[in-house]
Design a protein around this motif. Sequence first.
Motif, PDB file in Angstrom:
ATOM      1  N   SER A 114      -7.541  -8.781   3.745  1.00 43.36           N
ATOM      2  CA  SER A 114      -8.888  -8.209   3.808  1.00 43.36           C
ATOM      3  C   SER A 114      -8.963  -6.918   2.984  1.00 43.36           C
ATOM      4  CB  SER A 114      -9.257  -7.895   5.259  1.00 43.36           C
ATOM      5  OG  SER A 114      -8.464  -6.829   5.764  1.00 43.36           O
ATOM      6  N   ARG A 115     -10.166  -6.563   2.556  1.00 47.02           N
ATOM      7  CA  ARG A 115     -10.358  -5.329   1.791  1.00 47.02           C
ATOM      8  C   ARG A 115     -10.002  -4.112   2.638  1.00 47.02           C
ATOM      9  NH1 ARG A 115     -12.448  -3.852  -2.830  1.00 47.02           N
ATOM     10  NH2 ARG A 115     -13.385  -1.781  -3.077  1.00 47.02           N
ATOM     11  N   GLN A 116     -10.294  -4.196   3.935  1.00 43.58           N
ATOM     12  CA  GLN A 116      -9.972  -3.088   4.835  1.00 43.58           C
ATOM     13  C   GLN A 116      -8.456  -2.862   4.884  1.00 43.58           C
ATOM     14  OE1 GLN A 116     -11.257  -3.742   8.858  1.00 43.58           O
ATOM     15  NE2 GLN A 116     -10.887  -1.617   9.491  1.00 43.58           N
ATOM     16  N   LYS A 117      -7.698  -3.957   4.969  1.00 47.27           N
ATOM     17  CA  LYS A 117      -6.243  -3.840   5.005  1.00 47.27           C
ATOM     18  C   LYS A 117      -5.713  -3.303   3.676  1.00 47.27           C
ATOM     19  CE  LYS A 117      -2.373  -4.283   7.168  1.00 47.27           C
ATOM     20  NZ  LYS A 117      -2.080  -3.474   8.362  1.00 47.27           N
ATOM     21  N   LEU A 118      -6.306  -3.742   2.566  1.00 51.35           N
ATOM     22  CA  LEU A 118      -5.905  -3.265   1.249  1.00 51.35           C
ATOM     23  C   LEU A 118      -6.040  -1.748   1.156  1.00 51.35           C
ATOM     24  CD1 LEU A 118      -5.231  -3.599  -1.796  1.00 51.35           C
ATOM     25  CD2 LEU A 118      -7.678  -4.055  -2.174  1.00 51.35           C
ATOM     26  N   LEU A 121      -3.403   0.062   3.331  1.00 44.72           N
ATOM     27  CA  LEU A 121      -2.065   0.062   2.753  1.00 44.72           C
ATOM     28  C   LEU A 121      -1.985   1.003   1.552  1.00 44.72           C
ATOM     29  CD1 LEU A 121      -1.128  -3.719   3.000  1.00 44.72           C
ATOM     30  CD2 LEU A 121      -0.094  -1.825   4.261  1.00 44.72           C
ATOM     31  N   LYS A 122      -3.037   1.053   0.756  1.00 45.01           N
ATOM     32  CA  LYS A 122      -3.053   2.016  -0.350  1.00 45.01           C
ATOM     33  C   LYS A 122      -2.975   3.446   0.176  1.00 45.01           C
ATOM     34  CE  LYS A 122      -5.596  -0.424  -3.999  1.00 45.01           C
ATOM     35  NZ  LYS A 122      -6.809  -0.413  -4.851  1.00 45.01           N
ATOM     36  N   ALA A 123      -3.706   3.728   1.233  1.00 44.64           N
ATOM     37  CA  ALA A 123      -3.673   5.071   1.821  1.00 44.64           C
ATOM     38  C   ALA A 123      -2.267   5.406   2.313  1.00 44.64           C
ATOM     39  CB  ALA A 123      -4.679   5.166   2.964  1.00 44.64           C
ATOM     40  N   GLN A 124      -1.582   4.406   2.870  1.00 42.36           N
ATOM     41  CA  GLN A 124      -0.205   4.610   3.330  1.00 42.36           C
ATOM     42  C   GLN A 124       0.715   4.941   2.158  1.00 42.36           C
ATOM     43  OE1 GLN A 124       2.367   1.167   4.241  1.00 42.36           O
ATOM     44  NE2 GLN A 124       2.490   1.972   6.323  1.00 42.36           N
ATOM     45  N   VAL A 125       0.589   4.169   1.066  1.00 39.86           N
ATOM     46  CA  VAL A 125       1.418   4.414  -0.113  1.00 39.86           C
ATOM     47  C   VAL A 125       1.159   5.810  -0.672  1.00 39.86           C
ATOM     48  CG1 VAL A 125       1.835   3.730  -2.514  1.00 39.86           C
ATOM     49  CG2 VAL A 125       1.627   1.985  -0.725  1.00 39.86           C
ATOM     50  N   TYR A 126      -0.115   6.204  -0.764  1.00 41.34           N
ATOM     51  CA  TYR A 126      -0.442   7.519  -1.316  1.00 41.34           C
ATOM     52  C   TYR A 126       0.004   8.644  -0.385  1.00 41.34           C
ATOM     53  CZ  TYR A 126      -3.261   5.143  -4.863  1.00 41.34           C
ATOM     54  OH  TYR A 126      -3.677   4.354  -5.910  1.00 41.34           O
ATOM     55  N   ASP A 127       0.101   8.361   0.891  1.00 40.79           N
ATOM     56  CA  ASP A 127       0.623   9.360   1.830  1.00 40.79           C
ATOM     57  C   ASP A 127       2.108   9.605   1.563  1.00 40.79           C
ATOM     58  OD1 ASP A 127       0.576  11.021   4.302  1.00 40.79           O
ATOM     59  OD2 ASP A 127       1.908   9.456   5.049  1.00 40.79           O
ATOM     60  N   TYR A 128       2.856   8.532   1.297  1.00 41.07           N
ATOM     61  CA  TYR A 128       4.280   8.680   0.981  1.00 41.07           C
ATOM     62  C   TYR A 128       4.492   9.263  -0.414  1.00 41.07           C
ATOM     63  CZ  TYR A 128       5.718   6.056   5.125  1.00 41.07           C
ATOM     64  OH  TYR A 128       5.948   5.655   6.425  1.00 41.07           O
ATOM     65  N   PHE A 129       3.604   8.923  -1.344  1.00 44.94           N
ATOM     66  CA  PHE A 129       3.758   9.348  -2.739  1.00 44.94           C
ATOM     67  C   PHE A 129       2.480  10.047  -3.225  1.00 44.94           C
ATOM     68  CE2 PHE A 129       6.237   5.375  -2.227  1.00 44.94           C
ATOM     69  CZ  PHE A 129       7.504   5.875  -2.464  1.00 44.94           C
ATOM     70  N   PRO A 130       2.275  11.307  -2.831  1.00 46.28           N
ATOM     71  CA  PRO A 130       1.050  12.021  -3.236  1.00 46.28           C
ATOM     72  C   PRO A 130       0.868  12.103  -4.748  1.00 46.28           C
ATOM     73  CG  PRO A 130       2.230  13.227  -1.515  1.00 46.28           C
ATOM     74  CD  PRO A 130       3.128  12.116  -1.949  1.00 46.28           C
ATOM     75  N   ARG A 131       1.971  12.123  -5.485  1.00 46.29           N
ATOM     76  CA  ARG A 131       1.864  12.197  -6.946  1.00 46.29           C
ATOM     77  C   ARG A 131       1.183  10.950  -7.513  1.00 46.29           C
ATOM     78  NH1 ARG A 131       7.332  14.188  -9.752  1.00 46.29           N
ATOM     79  NH2 ARG A 131       8.104  14.211  -7.635  1.00 46.29           N
TER      80      ARG A 131
END
Length: 263
Positions: A114-118, A121-131
């Motif tokens: 789903s778009r919501q899940k996408l 997950l992107k927010a999670q990745v950006y939390d781990y890798f702010p750069r």
Amino acid sequence: MALLSLNNVEVVYDKVFLAIKGVSLAIEEGDMVALLGANGAGKSTTLKTVSGLLVPERGAVTRGEVTFDGQDILSMAAAQRVEKGIVHVLEGRRIFEHLTPDDNLTAAFPLNGSRQKLQALKAQVYDYFPRLYERRRSQSGYLSGGEQQMLAIGRALMTQPRLIMLDEPSLGLAPVLVQEIFEIITRINREERVSVLLVEQNAAAALEAVRHAYLIENGHVVMSGDAETLKQNPDIQEFYLGGHDRVDYHNVKHYRRRKRWLA
């Protein structure tokens, strides 16, 4: 029961070259394990055996068992193994250089999600890798080596894996970046309970991060144990950690220094 188990596995390339010879290892749920060894020892072949990427390189498992969550996976295609929760971050940071980091993350997300899940997950990745968030609209080919490695790991997280296999994540990176990436991998392991199988030539960095390690040489597992025990082993220190003063054994008549496990 181990999440991943290899039992006496042998792999042959082109029906001729025996690349790994009776490799056995196990990874528990939520564990972080390193596979150490020199170039050509069989480390990458071991990862490809698990991820199902041997076939494109004309390799085949000729003996042994590979199970994931109690199920035999040798008959599964690589895509099916991803669906099971196995993801392989290949050596060399194989990202889509012509796409942005944000598009790279989208490309790794399952088509039926789903778009919501996408977005979550992107927010999670950006939390781990702010750069990556700062560079999310840039062309990925222009990212630094460290940022590309972060993106490769971030793409793996988009599949919601249970096991991440990382092949030489420190390759070509400055020590400060290596430390940063290993700290993030450790955080992912701890917070997401994702198991990690880490292939590294940088044994010092790997043994600081993991809890258990295997040493592979010439296709054989020659040593295994918890990270602290391996760090104290004199042969590991001499041949992989750069410890102890080196002796010029060429000048010592009739003496040939050998690793104890090969004696």
